[in-house]
Enzyme design. Structure first.
Site, PDB file in Angstrom:
ATOM      1  N   HIS A   1       0.855  -1.185   0.000  1.00 20.56           N
ATOM      2  CA  HIS A   1       0.000   0.000   0.000  1.00 20.56           C
ATOM      3  C   HIS A   1       0.893   1.238   0.000  1.00 20.56           C
ATOM      4  O   HIS A   1       2.039   1.195   0.463  1.00 20.56           O
ATOM      5  CB  HIS A   1      -0.873   0.033   1.250  1.00 20.56           C
ATOM      6  CG  HIS A   1      -1.993  -0.952   1.234  1.00 20.56           C
ATOM      7  ND1 HIS A   1      -3.181  -0.713   1.883  1.00 20.56           N
ATOM      8  CD2 HIS A   1      -2.118  -2.171   0.661  1.00 20.56           C
ATOM      9  CE1 HIS A   1      -3.993  -1.733   1.709  1.00 20.56           C
ATOM     10  NE2 HIS A   1      -3.364  -2.646   0.979  1.00 20.56           N
TER      11      HIS A   1
ATOM     12  N   GLU B   1       0.929   3.936   1.833  1.00 18.01           N
ATOM     13  CA  GLU B   1       1.408   4.383   3.137  1.00 18.01           C
ATOM     14  C   GLU B   1       2.559   3.521   3.651  1.00 18.01           C
ATOM     15  O   GLU B   1       3.546   4.041   4.185  1.00 18.01           O
ATOM     16  CB  GLU B   1       0.270   4.355   4.178  1.00 18.01           C
ATOM     17  CG  GLU B   1      -0.903   5.237   3.837  1.00 18.01           C
ATOM     18  CD  GLU B   1      -2.030   4.525   3.099  1.00 18.01           C
ATOM     19  OE1 GLU B   1      -3.193   4.866   3.347  1.00 18.01           O
ATOM     20  OE2 GLU B   1      -1.760   3.627   2.272  1.00 18.01           O
TER      21      GLU B   1
ATOM     22  N   CYS C   1      -6.387   2.397   5.417  1.00 21.58           N
ATOM     23  CA  CYS C   1      -7.080   1.175   5.824  1.00 21.58           C
ATOM     24  C   CYS C   1      -6.574   0.772   7.215  1.00 21.58           C
ATOM     25  O   CYS C   1      -5.644   1.379   7.748  1.00 21.58           O
ATOM     26  CB  CYS C   1      -6.804   0.068   4.800  1.00 21.58           C
ATOM     27  SG  CYS C   1      -5.110  -0.577   4.868  1.00 21.58           S
TER      28      CYS C   1
ATOM     29  N   CYS D   1      -2.726   0.094   7.281  1.00 25.11           N
ATOM     30  CA  CYS D   1      -1.914   1.308   7.163  1.00 25.11           C
ATOM     31  C   CYS D   1      -2.046   2.186   8.408  1.00 25.11           C
ATOM     32  O   CYS D   1      -1.070   2.772   8.866  1.00 25.11           O
ATOM     33  CB  CYS D   1      -2.291   2.065   5.902  1.00 25.11           C
ATOM     34  SG  CYS D   1      -1.841   1.149   4.406  1.00 25.11           S
TER      35      CYS D   1
END
Length: 163
Positions: free
Chosen positions: A52, A54, A82, A85
């Site tokens: 992801h 992040e 999410c 993260c």
């Protein structure tokens, strides 16, 4: 305003992800007015659920700063983090998170749940809706195009057995 400037950097990374067929999420981490970490969604490209934006930006910032505590940093991301993260943000001790579009399906900063308000040892401050329209349009356009692509693909059907 610095928030707009750094969110524009995150949006540029999100556009790069979209151009590569990834969900368009981009992230930058800033310390003392300088970008120290960059990340973009790359799950499909590297075939890794952890890729992801992040997490990639946190990894980059830790590498560049030589440590895991990012206590002087602000994280800018185009989409609400999410749960994974948000947990990484808590663990990295990032004190401030700025995001663009909310995520009603997986957002962990108030949309579905709020990881930062739970009884963890760190509670980042959150700024919502910075460049929200641009971030939301990127997501909408990406998924509209994806639906068109999926509809135009030939459908695979299991061969029937002759009896």
């Amino acid at each position: 305003m610095e928030d707009l400037k750094f969110m524009d950097e995150a949006l540029a990374l999100a556009r790069q992800s979209a151009a590569e067929g990834e969900v368009p999420v981009g992230c930058v981490i800033v310390r003392r007015g300088q970008i120290v970490g960059r990340g973009r969604n790359r799950r499909e490209q590297v075939r890794n659920a952890l890729s992801h934006a992040e997490v990639e930006a946190i990894n980059d910032a830790c590498r560049n700063l030589g440590g895991w505590r990012l206590w002087e940093c602000t994280l800018y991301v185009t989409l609400e983090p999410c749960p994974m993260c948000a947990g990484a943000i808590v663990n990295a001790r990032i004190p401030r998170v700025v995001f663009g579009a909310s995520d009603s399906k997986c957002g962990a900063c108030g949309s579905v749940c709020d990881i930062f308000s739970m009884d963890f040892n760190h509670h980042p401050k959150v700024e919502r809706g910075i460049r929200e329209e641009e971030a939301g349009e990127l997501m909408t356009e990406f998924f509209q195009n994806l639906r068109v692509t999926l509809r135009s693909r030939p459908k695979w059907k299991k061969p029937t057995e002759n009896r």
